[in-house]
Structure formats: structure tokens, C-alpha cells
Scaffold this motif. Structure first.
Motif, PDB file in Angstrom:
ATOM      1  N   GLN A   1      -5.203   6.315  -0.914  1.00 47.92           N
ATOM      2  CA  GLN A   1      -4.370   5.120  -0.747  1.00 47.92           C
ATOM      3  C   GLN A   1      -4.343   4.362  -2.060  1.00 47.92           C
ATOM      4  O   GLN A   1      -5.370   4.227  -2.728  1.00 47.92           O
TER       5      GLN A   1
ATOM      6  N   TRP B   1       0.354   5.248   0.957  1.00 46.10           N
ATOM      7  CA  TRP B   1      -0.570   6.172   1.613  1.00 46.10           C
ATOM      8  C   TRP B   1      -0.134   7.604   1.341  1.00 46.10           C
ATOM      9  O   TRP B   1       1.057   7.916   1.374  1.00 46.10           O
TER      10      TRP B   1
ATOM     11  N   GLN C   1      -3.369   0.609  -3.529  1.00 44.95           N
ATOM     12  CA  GLN C   1      -2.956  -0.766  -3.226  1.00 44.95           C
ATOM     13  C   GLN C   1      -2.488  -1.427  -4.511  1.00 44.95           C
ATOM     14  O   GLN C   1      -3.142  -1.339  -5.546  1.00 44.95           O
TER      15      GLN C   1
ATOM     16  N   LYS D   1      -5.857  13.141   0.416  1.00 47.64           N
ATOM     17  CA  LYS D   1      -5.851  11.900   1.185  1.00 47.64           C
ATOM     18  C   LYS D   1      -6.348  10.738   0.323  1.00 47.64           C
ATOM     19  O   LYS D   1      -7.519  10.693  -0.058  1.00 47.64           O
TER      20      LYS D   1
ATOM     21  N   ASN E   1       0.842  -1.195   0.000  1.00 44.28           N
ATOM     22  CA  ASN E   1       0.000   0.000   0.000  1.00 44.28           C
ATOM     23  C   ASN E   1       0.875   1.241   0.000  1.00 44.28           C
ATOM     24  O   ASN E   1       1.880   1.306   0.705  1.00 44.28           O
TER      25      ASN E   1
ATOM     26  N   THR F   1      -1.248  11.876   2.197  1.00 42.79           N
ATOM     27  CA  THR F   1      -2.033  12.709   3.122  1.00 42.79           C
ATOM     28  C   THR F   1      -2.621  13.948   2.462  1.00 42.79           C
ATOM     29  O   THR F   1      -3.612  14.487   2.942  1.00 42.79           O
TER      30      THR F   1
END
Length: 320
Positions: free
Chosen positions: A304, A297, A306, A302, A295, A299
């Protein structure tokens, strides 16, 4: 003479102690097996369903059960214990990637789009949950699990279970007979003009809001609804867009898959690989799991990403 007596007493003590310890361990393993049930098979839902066997009973069996494979294998024949024990045996004896792999899932639909349950598969064995019958494992799958572990661990034979592709093909065929579908939906990919900023602006809004309904109407009439204990999904598989709502119908996050034709932030396309994305924007945090899966990530904004083990994007999740 005294030395001989001492040695004999020592040998007797060691044999007695070992026998007692073995008896106590056998008793404990038997107690733990008796406590196993469908409740020992816990699953979390984010977008994928993830197996989380974290109960103390299962974990203790993983720790102390290896010397008692006969007892574990024989107990596989009890339907409410089969899957819990299959997972425990996999955790004890299989390779790392199998032990921590995500659970496979195939949803069951009635009348083409009404979700009534799902099939799960893990390390070659499948079972199902439906709103009508709850958790259930077919007799053939119980036999498959028993024969697999018996041949592998007792008979020391080389064995393998069916591949995921073979299992999904079988389940699709079985479901098409049990839940026939006459489908009049219009399957068109309407995602090219759906902007990321539009999807992000819907987060936190109700599924009954004007903005949410207008965007869903633009995607078409081919949505599929899937319901869980604390959330539900509205999936537009043709468009590669899925909406996850909380129980109170507030939009919690949006998932994008390879079918999405729009452009993501920073010009990222869903067909990009990991190395291409790292050059465009470095992740705030990285997390590896399930062998070689990972994953990324971020910010701001925001989201994600995968990745599959071959570095292709599996999905992108946007949330607040």
C-alpha cells in the motif's frame, strides 16, 4: 368569537409543544454530555494513529447538539470530557478536512529510546497518554479549547489554534526537560543495501528469528521501540524502515518512509510523486481520505502507498 378562541388555543398548543420539545432535547443533550469520558476518544493504530470517534453517545451529540452550543462549550471545562467534546464540536462546525483529518502523534521517550507514552493533537489541542498516568490533558489545553470555541461560536470572533509545527516544537521542548536524553547511538542510514525482497521474506517470522535479527543488526543500534495494546513497533527512523509486530512477536508488516535509500518494486523511489507512480504501475484499488490524501493498494506484490495531500509519498506498507 369561536374562531378567535380556536386561534388562541392553536397558538398556545404550538408554544407548549415547542417548549416541551426543546425541554426534552435539552434533557437528552445533558444526559449524553454526562456520559462522555476518555472512553469516547477511540484511536486505531495501523502505522499512523487514526481517530475513530464511533460511539453512539458522540454520534448522537453530533446529530442533535448544534442548537445547544452553550451547554457543549461549558462542559469543555471537565477534563475527562474536554477532548471528546472538542472532537464533537469540530465534527459539527469545522470544515470537512478538519473533521476527518488523521490525529497528530508525538511519542514520549524515556532514556532516549524507551517509549513511555505519546502526545496526541487534534485541531490545535494536545493531550497525552503515558503508561504511568493514562490519559491526561493539561489545564492550559482545556483553557485553549474552551476559549477557542467560546470566541468562535458565542462571541463570533475570528480565531485560530496553534499550527501543528508550533505544537510539536512546544512538546519537544517540554519533553526534553522532563525526560533528558544522553544519546550514544550511532545514527547512520544503512538502508541502501536492504532489498525489498529481504524485507518481504521476513513477514510472518518471529522477532527472535535469526533472519530478523541479522537484518536489524545491519541497520544499526538506533532503533526505537513503541508498544501498543495489540502490537508494537521497532522503528529505524534514520533508515526510514519500521517493523510492526503482533502481540505474539510475529512480524506483521513493514513500513518505508522517505529516508529509505533502496529501490522499491518496479524501480519506484520514495521520492516519487503520485503521477509518476501511476505511469509505472496502476493501483488495484484507490481510496481517498482526510481531504486530499489518498491510498494506492496493490495485490501482487501486496503493498500500500499512502500519499500526502500534495501527492508526495508518506509511506509504503508491505504486508502478506
Amino acid at each position: 368569537m369561536n374562531i378567535e378562541k380556536t386561534i388562541l388555543l392553536l397558538v398556545f398548543y404550538l408554544i407548549t409543544s415547542l417548549s416541551y420539545g426543546q425541554t426534552e432535547s435539552e434533557k437528552r443533550v445533558s444526559e449524553l454530555i454526562n456520559k462522555l469520558s476518555w472512553d469516547s476518544v477511540t484511536i486505531d493504530c495501523n502505522y499512523d494513529l487514526v481517530l475513530t470517534q464511533t460511539d453512539s453517545i458522540s454520534n448522537e451529540l453530533v446529530e442533535i447538539g448544534k442548537p445547544f452550543i452553550t451547554e457543549l462549550i461549558n462542559a469543555l471545562k471537565t477534563p475527562k470530557k474536554t477532548i471528546a467534546l472538542h472532537i464533537i464540536l469540530t465534527r459539527i462546525f469545522e470544515d470537512t478536512e478538519n473533521r476527518i483529518a488523521g490525529i497528530g502523534t508525538k511519542y514520549i521517550y524515556k532514556n532516549c529510546k524507551e517509549s513511555v507514552g505519546w502526545h496526541h493533537l487534534y485541531n490545535g489541542i494536545s493531550w497525552e497518554w503515558t503508561s504511568e498516568n493514562g490519559q491526561r490533558i493539561p489545564e492550559k489545553q482545556i483553557d485553549l479549547a474552551y476559549n477557542y470555541w467560546n470566541r468562535k461560536l458565542i462571541l463570533k470572533e475570528k480565531v485560530k489554534t496553534p499550527s501543528n509545527e508550533e505544537i510539536y516544537a512546544r512538546l519537544t521542548k517540554e519533553d526534553s526537560i522532563k525526560y533528558p536524553c544522553i544519546d550514544n547511538r550511532n545514527y547512520e542510514n544503512n538502508s541502501a543495501n536492504i532489498k525489498i525482497q529481504e524485507l518481504q521474506s521476513l513477514l510472518g517470522k518471529s522477532n527472535k528469528s535469526k533472519d530478523v535479527n541479522e537484518l536489524m543488526n545491519r541497520l544499526g543500534n538506533d532503533s526505537i521501540h513503541s508498544y501498543f495494546k495489540d502490537s508494537y513497533f521497532v522503528n529505524y527512523d534514520t533508515d526510514g524502515i519500521s517493523f510492526k509486530f503482533k502481540k505474539d512477536s510475529t512480524l506483521y508488516c513493514v513500513f518505508l518512509e522517505k529516508e529509505y535509500k533502496g529501490t522499491f518494486w518496479h524501480g519506484i523511489k520514495l521520492g516519487y510523486e503520485k503521477r509518476e507512480i501511476k505511469k509505472i504501475i496502476k493501483p488495484t484499488k484507490r481510496e481517498k481520505f482526510g481531504g486530499k490524501m489518498e491510498n494506492f493498494w496493490y495485490t501482487e506484490p501486496k503493498f500500500q502507498i499512502q500519499f500526502y495531500s500534495d501527492d508526495r509519498i508518506k509511506y509504503i506498507m508491505i504486508n502478506n
